[in-house]
Write a protein that holds these residues in place. Structure first.
Motif, PDB file in Angstrom:
ATOM      1  N   ILE A   1      -2.203   2.457   6.675  1.00 54.72           N
ATOM      2  CA  ILE A   1      -1.077   1.962   5.889  1.00 54.72           C
ATOM      3  C   ILE A   1       0.072   2.966   5.920  1.00 54.72           C
ATOM      4  O   ILE A   1       1.235   2.596   5.687  1.00 54.72           O
ATOM      5  CB  ILE A   1      -1.517   1.662   4.431  1.00 54.72           C
ATOM      6  N   ALA A   2      -0.224   4.227   6.253  1.00 55.85           N
ATOM      7  CA  ALA A   2       0.825   5.251   6.352  1.00 55.85           C
ATOM      8  C   ALA A   2       1.823   4.949   7.454  1.00 55.85           C
ATOM      9  O   ALA A   2       2.917   5.511   7.473  1.00 55.85           O
ATOM     10  CB  ALA A   2       0.187   6.620   6.594  1.00 55.85           C
ATOM     11  N   SER A   3       1.471   4.061   8.379  1.00 58.01           N
ATOM     12  CA  SER A   3       2.398   3.705   9.461  1.00 58.01           C
ATOM     13  C   SER A   3       3.493   2.764   8.993  1.00 58.01           C
ATOM     14  O   SER A   3       4.483   2.562   9.693  1.00 58.01           O
ATOM     15  CB  SER A   3       1.631   3.056  10.615  1.00 58.01           C
ATOM     16  N   GLU A   4       3.341   2.196   7.799  1.00 59.24           N
ATOM     17  CA  GLU A   4       4.256   1.161   7.345  1.00 59.24           C
ATOM     18  C   GLU A   4       5.429   1.695   6.530  1.00 59.24           C
ATOM     19  O   GLU A   4       6.400   0.989   6.300  1.00 59.24           O
ATOM     20  CB  GLU A   4       3.484   0.115   6.536  1.00 59.24           C
ATOM     21  N   LEU A   5       5.320   2.946   6.059  1.00 55.49           N
ATOM     22  CA  LEU A   5       6.459   3.562   5.375  1.00 55.49           C
ATOM     23  C   LEU A   5       6.243   5.067   5.331  1.00 55.49           C
ATOM     24  O   LEU A   5       5.126   5.553   5.509  1.00 55.49           O
ATOM     25  CB  LEU A   5       6.635   3.004   3.969  1.00 55.49           C
ATOM     26  N   ALA A   6       7.332   5.803   5.099  1.00 54.18           N
ATOM     27  CA  ALA A   6       7.265   7.262   5.126  1.00 54.18           C
ATOM     28  C   ALA A   6       6.595   7.797   3.874  1.00 54.18           C
ATOM     29  O   ALA A   6       6.899   7.380   2.756  1.00 54.18           O
ATOM     30  CB  ALA A   6       8.667   7.840   5.249  1.00 54.18           C
ATOM     31  N   LEU A   7       5.662   8.734   4.067  1.00 48.73           N
ATOM     32  CA  LEU A   7       4.966   9.399   2.970  1.00 48.73           C
ATOM     33  C   LEU A   7       5.177  10.911   3.081  1.00 48.73           C
ATOM     34  O   LEU A   7       5.339  11.432   4.198  1.00 48.73           O
ATOM     35  CB  LEU A   7       3.472   9.081   3.004  1.00 48.73           C
TER      36      LEU A   7
ATOM     37  N   ILE B   1       6.940  -1.999  -1.208  1.00 51.20           N
ATOM     38  CA  ILE B   1       7.867  -0.867  -1.268  1.00 51.20           C
ATOM     39  C   ILE B   1       8.575  -0.685   0.070  1.00 51.20           C
ATOM     40  O   ILE B   1       9.767  -0.357   0.124  1.00 51.20           O
ATOM     41  CB  ILE B   1       7.117   0.413  -1.677  1.00 51.20           C
ATOM     42  N   ALA B   2       7.854  -0.921   1.167  1.00 50.57           N
ATOM     43  CA  ALA B   2       8.437  -0.744   2.510  1.00 50.57           C
ATOM     44  C   ALA B   2       9.580  -1.712   2.785  1.00 50.57           C
ATOM     45  O   ALA B   2      10.382  -1.477   3.695  1.00 50.57           O
ATOM     46  CB  ALA B   2       7.353  -0.905   3.568  1.00 50.57           C
TER      47      ALA B   2
ATOM     48  N   LEU C   1      15.397   3.747  -2.515  1.00 47.79           N
ATOM     49  CA  LEU C   1      14.479   3.279  -3.555  1.00 47.79           C
ATOM     50  C   LEU C   1      13.026   3.571  -3.188  1.00 47.79           C
ATOM     51  O   LEU C   1      12.208   3.878  -4.054  1.00 47.79           O
ATOM     52  CB  LEU C   1      14.664   1.774  -3.772  1.00 47.79           C
ATOM     53  N   GLN C   2      12.716   3.477  -1.904  1.00 43.69           N
ATOM     54  CA  GLN C   2      11.359   3.784  -1.453  1.00 43.69           C
ATOM     55  C   GLN C   2      10.950   5.192  -1.862  1.00 43.69           C
ATOM     56  O   GLN C   2       9.838   5.418  -2.349  1.00 43.69           O
ATOM     57  CB  GLN C   2      11.261   3.663   0.071  1.00 43.69           C
ATOM     58  N   GLN C   3      11.856   6.147  -1.664  1.00 40.96           N
ATOM     59  CA  GLN C   3      11.527   7.545  -1.913  1.00 40.96           C
ATOM     60  C   GLN C   3      11.122   7.777  -3.369  1.00 40.96           C
ATOM     61  O   GLN C   3      10.109   8.430  -3.649  1.00 40.96           O
ATOM     62  CB  GLN C   3      12.718   8.445  -1.561  1.00 40.96           C
ATOM     63  N   GLY C   4      11.893   7.236  -4.304  1.00 39.36           N
ATOM     64  CA  GLY C   4      11.569   7.429  -5.711  1.00 39.36           C
ATOM     65  C   GLY C   4      10.253   6.792  -6.101  1.00 39.36           C
ATOM     66  O   GLY C   4       9.456   7.382  -6.838  1.00 39.36           O
ATOM     67  N   LEU C   5      10.004   5.598  -5.608  1.00 35.76           N
ATOM     68  CA  LEU C   5       8.765   4.894  -5.943  1.00 35.76           C
ATOM     69  C   LEU C   5       7.542   5.589  -5.343  1.00 35.76           C
ATOM     70  O   LEU C   5       6.497   5.679  -5.978  1.00 35.76           O
ATOM     71  CB  LEU C   5       8.838   3.441  -5.467  1.00 35.76           C
ATOM     72  N   ILE C   6       7.669   6.060  -4.109  1.00 36.67           N
ATOM     73  CA  ILE C   6       6.557   6.760  -3.468  1.00 36.67           C
ATOM     74  C   ILE C   6       6.235   8.057  -4.214  1.00 36.67           C
ATOM     75  O   ILE C   6       5.063   8.399  -4.433  1.00 36.67           O
ATOM     76  CB  ILE C   6       6.877   7.062  -1.988  1.00 36.67           C
ATOM     77  N   ASN C   7       7.258   8.783  -4.652  1.00 31.67           N
ATOM     78  CA  ASN C   7       7.016  10.018  -5.402  1.00 31.67           C
ATOM     79  C   ASN C   7       6.259   9.741  -6.695  1.00 31.67           C
ATOM     80  O   ASN C   7       5.379  10.504  -7.106  1.00 31.67           O
ATOM     81  CB  ASN C   7       8.341  10.727  -5.706  1.00 31.67           C
ATOM     82  N   LYS C   8       6.594   8.639  -7.371  1.00 25.85           N
ATOM     83  CA  LYS C   8       5.893   8.287  -8.598  1.00 25.85           C
ATOM     84  C   LYS C   8       4.456   7.844  -8.320  1.00 25.85           C
ATOM     85  O   LYS C   8       3.520   8.189  -9.041  1.00 25.85           O
ATOM     86  CB  LYS C   8       6.644   7.170  -9.317  1.00 25.85           C
TER      87      LYS C   8
END
Length: 243
Positions: free
Chosen positions: A129-135, A223-224, A230-237
């Motif tokens: 799933i890490a391929s679908e958005l930046a972590l 999220i992706a 917006l992705q960055q803030g949600l991923i951090n949370k």
């Protein structure tokens, strides 16, 4: 008799898949580098035969796969590794190590396996799933799995007319020796038994994509779709604070 080849079978998801398929009566060819772990699998069930092979060595893979018999009706390419970048510092040797296993190793396996393919064979490839958005810190691992996803999706377009069925598998966090090394929050983690169940059920149903655990992977997929800021803030949370 059904015959499945599983790479990365010496630990984690691959180890569990090998045992579960054997218990279902499948003939299992378990591939990996750890001879002791392969021996333990063979001791677990006479249905399991081992194939010791370093998947980063192209000719070794080609030579080893040439001895697989009878032709499998299912291939599960599961082998992989993960290393994280340190606070965004680009480390090209680390990135090369990750790609050599996760991406180039997969290409060696696919090249070696393709002489065994026939109309009706099923191919399952474990991505992430890490391929679908930046972590965070996942630049090497996520990029390698994104490359895997693109390669498999592209090959599927060419293989479909030949009757080769392809499933791309997107796990979230699974408790394995690999994730045991992580030093950050891993929300909604599942066991290898649960992962194996999801993969086997999805493959049996012929699903083209298999996501699990459903709640976590569905959340990341939503999220992706959002703008990057917006992705960055949600991923951090979601991921919590990284150490």
């Amino acid at each position: 008799m059904n015959h499945v080849v599983i790479t990365g079978a010496t630990s984690g998801i691959g180890w569990q898949l090998a045992r579960d398929y054997a218990q279902q009566g499948w003939r299992v060819t378990a591939c990996g580098r750890n001879q002791e772990a392969l021996h333990q699998l063979e001791q677990f069930s006479p249905q399991i035969k081992s194939l010791q092979c370093d998947l980063t060595q192209r000719q070794q893979v080609i030579d080893s796969f040439s001895h697989i018999d009878p032709k499998p009706n299912l291939w599960i390419f599961n082998a992989g590794d993960c290393e994280y970048l340190d606070e965004g510092i680009v480390d090209s040797p680390l990135i090369e190590r990750v790609f050599s296993i996760n991406f180039l190793g997969l290409t060696y396996c696919l090249e070696a396996a393709q002489p065994h393919f026939y109309a009706g064979v099923q191919v399952g490839v474990v991505g992430s799933i890490a391929s679908e958005l930046a972590l965070p810190r996942a630049g090497a691992y996520g990029a390698s799995k994104a490359a895997v996803s693109y390669l498999v999706r592209s090959l599927k377009l060419d293989w479909q007319p030949k009757g080769i069925r392809v499933s791309l598998i997107f796990p979230g966090f699974v408790k394995t020796p690999l994730t045991d090394k992580n030093d950050f929050d891993m929300p909604m983690m599942i066991s290898v038994e649960q992962a194996s169940q999801s993969i086997r059920v999805g493959l049996a149903k012929g699903k083209e994509t298999i996501y699990f655990p459903r709640r976590f992977t569905s959340l990341l997929r939503v999220i992706a779709l959002l703008p990057y800021r917006l992705q960055q803030g949600l991923i951090n949370k979601l991921m919590g604070s990284n150490k």
